[in-house]
Design an enzyme around this catalytic site. Structure first.
Site, PDB file in Angstrom:
ATOM      1  N   ASP A  52       0.841  -1.205   0.000  1.00  0.00           N
ATOM      2  CA  ASP A  52       0.000   0.000   0.000  1.00  0.00           C
ATOM      3  C   ASP A  52       0.877   1.257   0.000  1.00  0.00           C
ATOM      4  O   ASP A  52       0.367   2.379  -0.079  1.00  0.00           O
ATOM      5  CB  ASP A  52      -1.016  -0.017   1.149  1.00  0.00           C
ATOM      6  CG  ASP A  52      -0.361  -0.029   2.515  1.00  0.00           C
ATOM      7  OD1 ASP A  52       0.875  -0.144   2.602  1.00  0.00           O
ATOM      8  OD2 ASP A  52      -1.108   0.067   3.522  1.00  0.00           O
ATOM      9  N   SER A  53       2.198   1.074   0.021  1.00  0.00           N
ATOM     10  CA  SER A  53       3.120   2.188  -0.230  1.00  0.00           C
ATOM     11  C   SER A  53       2.821   2.833  -1.581  1.00  0.00           C
ATOM     12  O   SER A  53       3.247   3.955  -1.841  1.00  0.00           O
ATOM     13  CB  SER A  53       4.575   1.700  -0.213  1.00  0.00           C
ATOM     14  OG  SER A  53       4.740   0.580  -1.078  1.00  0.00           O
ATOM     15  N   ASP A  91      -1.126  -6.076  -0.239  1.00  0.00           N
ATOM     16  CA  ASP A  91      -1.453  -5.482   1.062  1.00  0.00           C
ATOM     17  C   ASP A  91      -2.950  -5.256   1.225  1.00  0.00           C
ATOM     18  O   ASP A  91      -3.619  -4.777   0.295  1.00  0.00           O
ATOM     19  CB  ASP A  91      -0.787  -4.098   1.182  1.00  0.00           C
ATOM     20  CG  ASP A  91       0.565  -4.163   1.849  1.00  0.00           C
ATOM     21  OD1 ASP A  91       1.030  -5.267   2.197  1.00  0.00           O
ATOM     22  OD2 ASP A  91       1.171  -3.080   2.025  1.00  0.00           O
ATOM     23  N   LYS A 121      -1.176  -9.401   2.774  1.00  0.00           N
ATOM     24  CA  LYS A 121      -0.359  -8.946   3.905  1.00  0.00           C
ATOM     25  C   LYS A 121      -1.167  -7.978   4.737  1.00  0.00           C
ATOM     26  O   LYS A 121      -1.910  -7.152   4.181  1.00  0.00           O
ATOM     27  CB  LYS A 121       0.925  -8.273   3.414  1.00  0.00           C
ATOM     28  CG  LYS A 121       1.778  -7.722   4.560  1.00  0.00           C
ATOM     29  CD  LYS A 121       3.207  -7.397   4.141  1.00  0.00           C
ATOM     30  CE  LYS A 121       3.367  -6.091   3.417  1.00  0.00           C
ATOM     31  NZ  LYS A 121       2.983  -4.900   4.212  1.00  0.00           N
ATOM     32  N   GLU A 123      -0.915  -5.465   8.489  1.00  0.00           N
ATOM     33  CA  GLU A 123      -0.035  -4.900   9.507  1.00  0.00           C
ATOM     34  C   GLU A 123      -0.595  -5.214  10.882  1.00  0.00           C
ATOM     35  O   GLU A 123      -1.718  -4.791  11.204  1.00  0.00           O
ATOM     36  CB  GLU A 123       0.092  -3.378   9.323  1.00  0.00           C
ATOM     37  CG  GLU A 123       0.818  -3.010   8.044  1.00  0.00           C
ATOM     38  CD  GLU A 123       1.002  -1.512   7.863  1.00  0.00           C
ATOM     39  OE1 GLU A 123       0.788  -0.740   8.827  1.00  0.00           O
ATOM     40  OE2 GLU A 123       1.363  -1.105   6.743  1.00  0.00           O
ATOM     41  N   GLU A 190       9.748  -4.297   9.962  1.00  0.00           N
ATOM     42  CA  GLU A 190      10.174  -2.993   9.435  1.00  0.00           C
ATOM     43  C   GLU A 190      10.697  -2.093  10.559  1.00  0.00           C
ATOM     44  O   GLU A 190      10.094  -2.008  11.647  1.00  0.00           O
ATOM     45  CB  GLU A 190       8.989  -2.294   8.729  1.00  0.00           C
ATOM     46  CG  GLU A 190       9.368  -0.903   8.216  1.00  0.00           C
ATOM     47  CD  GLU A 190       8.407  -0.309   7.199  1.00  0.00           C
ATOM     48  OE1 GLU A 190       7.473  -1.014   6.764  1.00  0.00           O
ATOM     49  OE2 GLU A 190       8.618   0.867   6.843  1.00  0.00           O
TER      50      GLU A 190
HETATM   51  O1  KIV Z   1       3.625  -1.063   1.584  1.00  0.00           O
HETATM   52  C1  KIV Z   1       4.726  -1.603   1.343  1.00  0.00           C
HETATM   53  O2  KIV Z   1       5.306  -1.412   0.280  1.00  0.00           O
HETATM   54  C2  KIV Z   1       5.275  -2.487   2.350  1.00  0.00           C
HETATM   55  C3  KIV Z   1       6.649  -3.031   2.198  1.00  0.00           C
HETATM   56  C4  KIV Z   1       7.691  -2.231   1.663  1.00  0.00           C
HETATM   57  C5  KIV Z   1       7.066  -3.876   3.344  1.00  0.00           C
HETATM   58  O3  KIV Z   1       4.620  -2.784   3.286  1.00  0.00           O
END
Ligand code: KIV
Length: 283
Positions: A52-53, A91, A121, A123, A190
């Site tokens: 989600d970056s 994510d 994924k 968090e 992280e």
């Molecule tokens: O959102 C993301 O890109 C991430 C990773 C870089 C671990 O969670």
């Protein structure tokens, strides 16, 4: 635009083989947000991560919080289309899984159905162990993400390394144990110092994937735009393997200069006259 597949990754992993790779090989992950990038990265990575970056990297938000499930699904599907035999994890964005295990299941099921990704994924650590158990028992592979959790940026007051004092060190260690026990197949760690990453890596039987968490982890992930040098600023843990920002700037400057000078397009870039049937066919 043509999409020629590049050389295949040395080992074609599945979720179980990634999990089993702990201790046998260092795992290589990068983020990807588009099909062409996924295609290039497939030759080098054991898994691609649609983080989600993308909210910050692609859409220019100042955190990941505005990212929606629809955005993740659209980019997840694009990355799966581009990926060449490499599993993809997507994510779950903020607000799509924290309310209850049922909410998480509905979001994760949409991601797997609508993108073709192999896993999701989320968090969280101890507080989300029940959710991880609920998902994995219902056929959804889960990667956890502990330490600095970017979706909690406002709790921390900024993107800051975690686990520096005794209480948070112990809490993050407990998170690692909890997500492994709950059935996660891997965990991203992280923004923590090496001793904590090393202790978690030793204590659990699933791979730890570090980002700003030292080489003590079982594998590494970076945001691909960061390591390619697309931004002027990057976190301390980022190594820039290229300077794409300045290379793009140079290339676009050359294009602009040629257009203004009238030297682009040259005859080689122009279609032939109408009587040239060959060039018409190619058009
Ligand atoms: O959102 C993301 O890109 C991430 C990773 C870089 C671990 O969670």
């Amino acid at each position: 635009m043509s999409h020629q597949p590049t050389a295949p990754a040395p080992v074609r992993h599945t979720i179980p083989s990634l999990r089993a790779a702990k201790g046998a090989q260092k795992l290589v992950l990068l983020t990807a947000y588009t099909a062409p990038m996924a295609e290039i990265l497939s030759a080098h990575c054991d898994m691609l991560m649609v983080g989600d970056s993308l909210g910050m990297v692609v859409y220019g938000f100042d955190s990941t919080l505005p990212v929606t499930l629809e955005l993740m699904i659209n980019h997840g599907a694009a990355v799966v289309r581009g990926a060449q035999g490499v599993p993809v994890v997507v994510d779950l964005p903020f607000g799509s899984y924290q309310a209850s295990p049922m909410q998480a299941f509905e979001s994760a099921a949409r991601v797997l159905k609508e993108t073709g990704a192999a896993a999701v994924k989320l968090e969280g650590g101890t507080e989300l162990a029940d959710t991880i158990r609920y998902l994995t028992q219902r056929g959804i592979p889960v990667m956890a993400h502990i330490g600095l959790k970017p979706q909690s940026v406002h709790v921390y007051g900024g993107f800051k390394a975690q686990g520096k004092d005794d209480a948070t060190y112990r809490a993050i260690l407990a998170d690692g144990l909890a997500v492994a026990e709950a059935g996660a197949f891997a965990v991203v760690i992280e923004g923590v110092m090496e001793p904590l990453a090393a202790e978690i890596t030793r204590a659990i039987s699933i791979p730890t994937i570090g980002i700003g968490a030292s080489a003590a982890c079982d594998g590494q992930v970076l945001v691909v735009d960061d390591m390619l040098g697309m931004f002027t600023r990057a976190a301390r843990f980022v190594k820039k393997y290229d300077d794409l920002r300045s290379r793009i700037d140079t290339a676009c400057g050359a294009y602009a200069a040629e257009v203004r000078a009238g030297t682009f397009p040259a005859p080689a870039h122009c279609y032939g006259i109408a009587s040239d049937s060959n060039s018409q066919k190619k058009a």
